[in-house]
Structures are given as C-alpha cells and as structure tokens.
Motif scaffolding. Structure first.
Motif, PDB file in Angstrom:
ATOM      1  N   UNK A 121      19.039 -39.039 -19.234  1.00 53.90           N
ATOM      2  CA  UNK A 121      17.622 -39.440 -19.277  1.00 53.90           C
ATOM      3  C   UNK A 121      17.072 -39.427 -20.695  1.00 53.90           C
ATOM      4  N   UNK A 122      17.615 -38.544 -21.555  1.00 53.62           N
ATOM      5  CA  UNK A 122      17.135 -38.450 -22.935  1.00 53.62           C
ATOM      6  C   UNK A 122      18.062 -39.166 -23.906  1.00 53.62           C
ATOM      7  N   UNK A 123      19.059 -39.891 -23.362  1.00 52.98           N
ATOM      8  CA  UNK A 123      19.980 -40.614 -24.218  1.00 52.98           C
ATOM      9  C   UNK A 123      20.916 -39.718 -24.987  1.00 52.98           C
ATOM     10  N   UNK A 124      21.078 -38.460 -24.504  1.00 58.95           N
ATOM     11  CA  UNK A 124      21.970 -37.538 -25.186  1.00 58.95           C
ATOM     12  C   UNK A 124      21.353 -36.852 -26.373  1.00 58.95           C
ATOM     13  N   UNK A 125      20.080 -37.146 -26.660  1.00 58.14           N
ATOM     14  CA  UNK A 125      19.430 -36.545 -27.817  1.00 58.14           C
ATOM     15  C   UNK A 125      18.663 -35.298 -27.420  1.00 58.14           C
ATOM     16  N   UNK A 126      18.547 -34.364 -28.342  1.00 62.87           N
ATOM     17  CA  UNK A 126      17.747 -33.171 -28.109  1.00 62.87           C
ATOM     18  C   UNK A 126      16.278 -33.555 -28.048  1.00 62.87           C
ATOM     19  N   UNK A 127      15.529 -32.825 -27.269  1.00 67.13           N
ATOM     20  CA  UNK A 127      14.091 -33.065 -27.227  1.00 67.13           C
ATOM     21  C   UNK A 127      13.481 -32.686 -28.568  1.00 67.13           C
ATOM     22  N   UNK A 128      12.583 -33.506 -29.059  1.00 63.50           N
ATOM     23  CA  UNK A 128      12.011 -33.258 -30.370  1.00 63.50           C
ATOM     24  C   UNK A 128      11.099 -32.043 -30.340  1.00 63.50           C
ATOM     25  N   UNK A 129      10.886 -31.485 -31.526  1.00 59.98           N
ATOM     26  CA  UNK A 129       9.993 -30.345 -31.667  1.00 59.98           C
ATOM     27  C   UNK A 129       8.570 -30.760 -31.301  1.00 59.98           C
ATOM     28  N   UNK A 130       7.864 -29.876 -30.624  1.00 55.82           N
ATOM     29  CA  UNK A 130       6.472 -30.116 -30.241  1.00 55.82           C
ATOM     30  C   UNK A 130       5.573 -29.411 -31.242  1.00 55.82           C
ATOM     31  N   UNK A 131       4.564 -30.117 -31.747  1.00 58.13           N
ATOM     32  CA  UNK A 131       3.623 -29.504 -32.691  1.00 58.13           C
ATOM     33  C   UNK A 131       2.217 -29.530 -32.116  1.00 58.13           C
ATOM     34  N   UNK A 132       1.543 -28.379 -32.209  1.00 57.24           N
ATOM     35  CA  UNK A 132       0.123 -28.282 -31.873  1.00 57.24           C
ATOM     36  C   UNK A 132      -0.542 -27.529 -33.016  1.00 57.24           C
ATOM     37  N   UNK A 136       4.703 -24.750 -33.921  1.00 56.97           N
ATOM     38  CA  UNK A 136       5.878 -25.587 -33.686  1.00 56.97           C
ATOM     39  C   UNK A 136       6.691 -24.981 -32.541  1.00 56.97           C
ATOM     40  N   UNK A 137       7.024 -25.813 -31.550  1.00 58.20           N
ATOM     41  CA  UNK A 137       7.837 -25.376 -30.415  1.00 58.20           C
ATOM     42  C   UNK A 137       9.157 -26.136 -30.465  1.00 58.20           C
ATOM     43  N   UNK A 138      10.266 -25.408 -30.453  1.00 61.70           N
ATOM     44  CA  UNK A 138      11.594 -26.025 -30.387  1.00 61.70           C
ATOM     45  C   UNK A 138      12.194 -25.673 -29.022  1.00 61.70           C
ATOM     46  N   UNK A 139      12.081 -26.580 -28.031  1.00 62.08           N
ATOM     47  CA  UNK A 139      12.553 -26.260 -26.672  1.00 62.08           C
ATOM     48  C   UNK A 139      14.046 -25.980 -26.607  1.00 62.08           C
ATOM     49  N   UNK A 140      14.835 -26.669 -27.434  1.00 60.75           N
ATOM     50  CA  UNK A 140      16.280 -26.493 -27.375  1.00 60.75           C
ATOM     51  C   UNK A 140      16.706 -25.137 -27.937  1.00 60.75           C
ATOM     52  N   UNK A 141      16.045 -24.705 -29.011  1.00 57.99           N
ATOM     53  CA  UNK A 141      16.372 -23.412 -29.618  1.00 57.99           C
ATOM     54  C   UNK A 141      15.610 -22.267 -28.968  1.00 57.99           C
ATOM     55  N   UNK A 142      14.664 -22.607 -28.062  1.00 58.28           N
ATOM     56  CA  UNK A 142      13.859 -21.592 -27.393  1.00 58.28           C
ATOM     57  C   UNK A 142      13.084 -20.763 -28.420  1.00 58.28           C
ATOM     58  N   UNK A 143      12.501 -21.453 -29.425  1.00 54.70           N
ATOM     59  CA  UNK A 143      11.799 -20.765 -30.492  1.00 54.70           C
ATOM     60  C   UNK A 143      10.415 -21.364 -30.699  1.00 54.70           C
ATOM     61  N   UNK A 169       1.809 -26.438 -24.562  1.00 56.58           N
ATOM     62  CA  UNK A 169       1.938 -27.307 -25.733  1.00 56.58           C
ATOM     63  C   UNK A 169       2.274 -28.742 -25.337  1.00 56.58           C
ATOM     64  N   UNK A 170       2.821 -28.920 -24.136  1.00 54.70           N
ATOM     65  CA  UNK A 170       3.131 -30.265 -23.662  1.00 54.70           C
ATOM     66  C   UNK A 170       1.896 -31.120 -23.468  1.00 54.70           C
ATOM     67  N   UNK A 171       0.752 -30.480 -23.212  1.00 58.23           N
ATOM     68  CA  UNK A 171      -0.519 -31.209 -23.058  1.00 58.23           C
ATOM     69  C   UNK A 171      -1.618 -30.432 -23.777  1.00 58.23           C
ATOM     70  N   UNK A 172      -1.661 -30.502 -25.108  1.00 63.34           N
ATOM     71  CA  UNK A 172      -2.665 -29.743 -25.847  1.00 63.34           C
ATOM     72  C   UNK A 172      -4.086 -30.185 -25.520  1.00 63.34           C
ATOM     73  N   UNK A 173      -5.011 -29.242 -25.698  1.00 62.05           N
ATOM     74  CA  UNK A 173      -6.446 -29.456 -25.476  1.00 62.05           C
ATOM     75  C   UNK A 173      -6.813 -29.612 -24.003  1.00 62.05           C
ATOM     76  N   UNK A 227      -5.162 -25.460 -28.403  1.00 64.59           N
ATOM     77  CA  UNK A 227      -5.782 -26.507 -29.220  1.00 64.59           C
ATOM     78  C   UNK A 227      -5.220 -26.462 -30.633  1.00 64.59           C
ATOM     79  N   UNK A 228      -5.642 -27.422 -31.438  1.00 66.03           N
ATOM     80  CA  UNK A 228      -5.184 -27.434 -32.836  1.00 66.03           C
ATOM     81  C   UNK A 228      -5.955 -26.436 -33.691  1.00 66.03           C
TER      82      UNK A 228
END
Length: 234
Positions: A121-132, A136-143, A169-173, A227-228
C-alpha cells in the motif's frame, strides 16, 4: 516497530483477543468491533491503516462492510473467514479485498500478511516523518523529538505516550475526545478517562521540559488537541 492502527472486525471474542495480542507484540495499535455496523463506524471515525474483516458478521456481513469501505477509499483489507470456497475468495477479491485468510489460521501468518499488504500500500517506502510545529514524529523508528533553537531533543516517551502523540499528530489542530483516544491508543484494561488525563499530563510535562509545552492543550469537557503552538500562552 510499526505503529499502524489495525481495525479487527470479528464477532468471536477469542479470535479478537488472539489477533490483538499478536498485532500488539509487533507494535501495531488495534481496535475491534463485533459487528459490521460498529466496524464501519470505527472505520469512519478512526481511519485505520488496515482492516482485518470477517465475512459472517451480525448486522452487516463482511461483503457489505468491504463494499462500503471501498466506496470510502483504499484502506487495505484482509478478509478472514471460515469459508474456503473459491467463489467466496473471488467474491471478496472482486469487491476489493487485498488479501484473504481462511480459518483456522495461524495468527503469525495474519500479521505477516498485514505487513506485506501495508508495504504494498505504501509502495515499499517508509512512512514519512510527521511534523507539527517543532514536534517531529518518526513512526518507523518509534521516536518523537523537538526541534529546539540549538539542537534536536529526543523525547523519552512510554509506548502509550508515543501512541497518543503520534495519533494526534496525524490530524493536528483537531480536538480528540477522550473516548476516541482510549479506543485508538490505550490497551484493554487501561481504558479509563483519568488514565488518559494522566498520560496527557506526563506528555505535557515532557514537552514543556523540551521547550514545546504549548503545542499540547486540553479542551475543557471534551479532550485534547495538538497544535503548532503559535499564538498560545504556556
């Protein structure tokens, strides 16, 4: 370690318990529903990354649920059923299932198939880091970390704290009700409103120490939002 949310729509409690246990061991978050209508409600509200769906369900059967999920979008779905007929498999795949397992199944196989479906579903790529804001959220590294004025500060979070902040963080604000946070992020047996408040208090303290305490706020009588931080007072 994965942090994807898996929705298990299954009316047999023993199967739900086993699947939740195996998915949790691999770092997945889980939520379950015992009938098709509740499953669709959870899907609409929680936006899971993947659905494990039984065919024979009360209220609405799995084929109806799958058809509705496909009308809504492309959430990956694995059908799980006691039916082994080729026509049933073809029906599920025709409607839009991504994979199919037959009961009795090995739960390890279900988890492995889920990982494979998510990779496709993601084309084999890691999910990108989420920023709010500075977070910074890194879902793959759990950090989770905070970008400070001079350095990046790693937050030392418990698994539940990480699940909560990553989910928000998936839906800020957006304001998240406590009940939704319980369903999506807290393990069974830990699902009390005051427990959410305790986790949020700890999160706010750790964010404050890292210089970002204003990004997590409580909304009186409702829940919490991320929020930001702009224009807010600590």
């Amino acid at each position: 370690m994965d942090n994807s949310l898996v929705l298990i729509i299954e009316d047999e409690p023993e199967i739900v318990e086993i699947l939740e246990s195996y998915f949790s061991r691999e770092g997945f978050r889980t939520v379950s529903a015992r009938d098709g209508a509740t499953g669709l409600s959870h899907h609409q509200r929680l936006k899971p990354d993947l659905v494990v769906l039984d065919v024979k369900l009360p209220v609405q059967d799995g084929y109806e649920v799958l058809a509705t999920i496909r009308r809504r979008g492309d959430t990956p779905v694995i059908m799980a059923t006691a039916l082994a007929e080729d026509l049933d498999k073809l029906q599920a795949l025709r409607i839009g299932a991504d994979d199919y397992v037959v009961k009795p199944f090995n739960p390890l196989e279900v988890v492995a198939r889920a990982k494979a479906v998510l990779r496709r579903a993601t084309g084999g790529h890691s999910r990108s880091t989420i920023r709010v804001g500075p977070l910074l959220i890194d879902p793959d590294a759990y950090q989770a970390s905070i970008d400070g004025p001079f350095e990046r500060i790693l937050l030392e979070l418990t698994r539940t704290e990480f699940r909560l902040i990553a989910y928000m963080a998936g839906t800020p604000n957006r304001v998240f009700e406590r009940s939704e946070l319980i369903d999506a992020c807290l393990p069974e047996g830990d699902a009390l409103t005051r427990t959410v408040d305790s986790h949020m208090s700890n999160l706010r303290r750790k964010l404050t120490i890292a210089g970002a305490g204003t990004i997590l706020t409580g909304v009186r009588g409702v829940g919490y939002k991320l929020t930001d931080g702009h224009g807010q007072k600590p």
